[in-house]
Design an enzyme around this catalytic site. Sequence first.
Site, PDB file in Angstrom:
ATOM      1  N   GLU A  46      12.548   2.434   3.176  1.00  0.00           N
ATOM      2  CA  GLU A  46      12.364   2.935   1.858  1.00  0.00           C
ATOM      3  C   GLU A  46      13.592   3.971   1.579  1.00  0.00           C
ATOM      4  OE1 GLU A  46       9.612   5.857   1.245  1.00  0.00           O
ATOM      5  OE2 GLU A  46       8.998   5.620  -0.707  1.00  0.00           O
ATOM      6  N   ASN A 106      11.021   2.753  -7.355  1.00  0.00           N
ATOM      7  CA  ASN A 106      11.169   2.750  -6.133  1.00  0.00           C
ATOM      8  C   ASN A 106      11.074   1.265  -5.768  1.00  0.00           C
ATOM      9  OD1 ASN A 106      11.151   3.143  -3.247  1.00  0.00           O
ATOM     10  ND2 ASN A 106      10.087   5.153  -3.538  1.00  0.00           N
ATOM     11  N   LYS A 123       7.353  -0.002  -5.901  1.00  0.00           N
ATOM     12  CA  LYS A 123       6.330   0.713  -5.378  1.00  0.00           C
ATOM     13  C   LYS A 123       5.219   0.911  -6.614  1.00  0.00           C
ATOM     14  CE  LYS A 123       5.795   5.002  -2.695  1.00  0.00           C
ATOM     15  NZ  LYS A 123       6.694   6.152  -1.875  1.00  0.00           N
ATOM     16  N   GLU A 142       7.904  12.023  -6.608  1.00  0.00           N
ATOM     17  CA  GLU A 142       8.106  10.647  -6.901  1.00  0.00           C
ATOM     18  C   GLU A 142       7.417  10.309  -8.307  1.00  0.00           C
ATOM     19  OE1 GLU A 142       7.270   9.107  -2.395  1.00  0.00           O
ATOM     20  OE2 GLU A 142       7.830   7.641  -3.907  1.00  0.00           O
ATOM     21  N   CYS A 168       5.917   2.470   1.820  1.00  0.00           N
ATOM     22  CA  CYS A 168       5.487   3.688   2.131  1.00  0.00           C
ATOM     23  C   CYS A 168       3.964   4.191   1.890  1.00  0.00           C
ATOM     24  CB  CYS A 168       6.375   4.900   1.540  1.00  0.00           C
ATOM     25  SG  CYS A 168       6.333   6.360   2.615  1.00  0.00           S
ATOM     26  N   ASN A 193       9.574   6.733   3.981  1.00  0.00           N
ATOM     27  CA  ASN A 193      10.015   8.265   4.146  1.00  0.00           C
ATOM     28  C   ASN A 193       8.632   9.162   4.311  1.00  0.00           C
ATOM     29  OD1 ASN A 193      13.239   8.349   2.526  1.00  0.00           O
ATOM     30  ND2 ASN A 193      12.310   6.482   3.794  1.00  0.00           N
TER      31      ASN A 193
END
Length: 307
Positions: A46, A106, A123, A142, A168, A193
Amino acid sequence: MREITIGGAQLGAIQKTDSRASVVQRMLVLLEQARQQGCELVVFPELALTTFFPRWFMPDQAEVDTWFEAEMPSEATRPLFDFSREHGIAISFGYAELTPEGQHFNTSIITDRQGNIVGKYRKVHLPGHVEFDTARDFQHLEKRYFLPGDLGFPTWESQGAVMGMCICNDRRWPETYRVMGLQGVELITLGYNTPSINSQKRGEGEEHRLFHSELCMQAGAYQNATWVVGVAKAGVEDGFPLMGGSVIVDPNGFVVARAQGQGDELIVHACDMDLCNFGKTTIFDFARHRRIEHYGIITRQTGVQRP
Ligand code: ING
């Protein structure tokens, strides 16, 4: 037998001051290792091009946007696509996507063996928070910097297999795997991550997090009879540790390859996509066994409503 030799290209730390060019050079070294080991697909983490910038509170959107890619391939990443085409190796990696409409996602992409992008994923499950949180040992912004993905969980036929991606935190939600499982997915690639420590729970260390990470990917693989390749960005980024633990999980939930270190490290396995067939036609033959008349609450209701 439908074998794809897959490489999981774990990346070590990327510092805030590291250039995209320096990271791409490290990725090319891993791609060359993968070529020498006969890989036909290589999966990177990621946000593979930069440090995990959501740990930094940035009030200035212009500064935030410096972490994003407005085009893909970009000038900095074109050598990766060139390598893919020259050596017939498909690649997948995550990056921060800034769309022409000004939206921030993302994102991860995957190419075919000629370096053509054949799949994109944004994501869906964004962890963390929007505002600076003084209660945390470090930030995880995020929800501030990205929109939730708007593409769902697509799958595509490539290299003779049904493939899908997630990113993730998505790996912690069973819905992620099942939506792709209902599309017949045989290979799910994901990058992550993951901080080695919990910013809200001091006692929760790396052992605990590694266990949960593998547990989620093993369960997702087994319960949907699919391969799962999970690849970390690891190491200490500007003092903030990220855990390693990159793995390749077979359709029975067994880990068949695992990274040992916290740096740039390639794991490789020849993955026979036909190993998915038994689970999909017996214990997880969804058409024969699922009882969807009892599952409605899963999409009708977001949070918990006690009886
Ligand atoms: N990182 C972490 C992850 O889901 C996290 C955030 C860690 C959430 C541990 C909950 C528990 O692996 C990202 N980038 O999603």
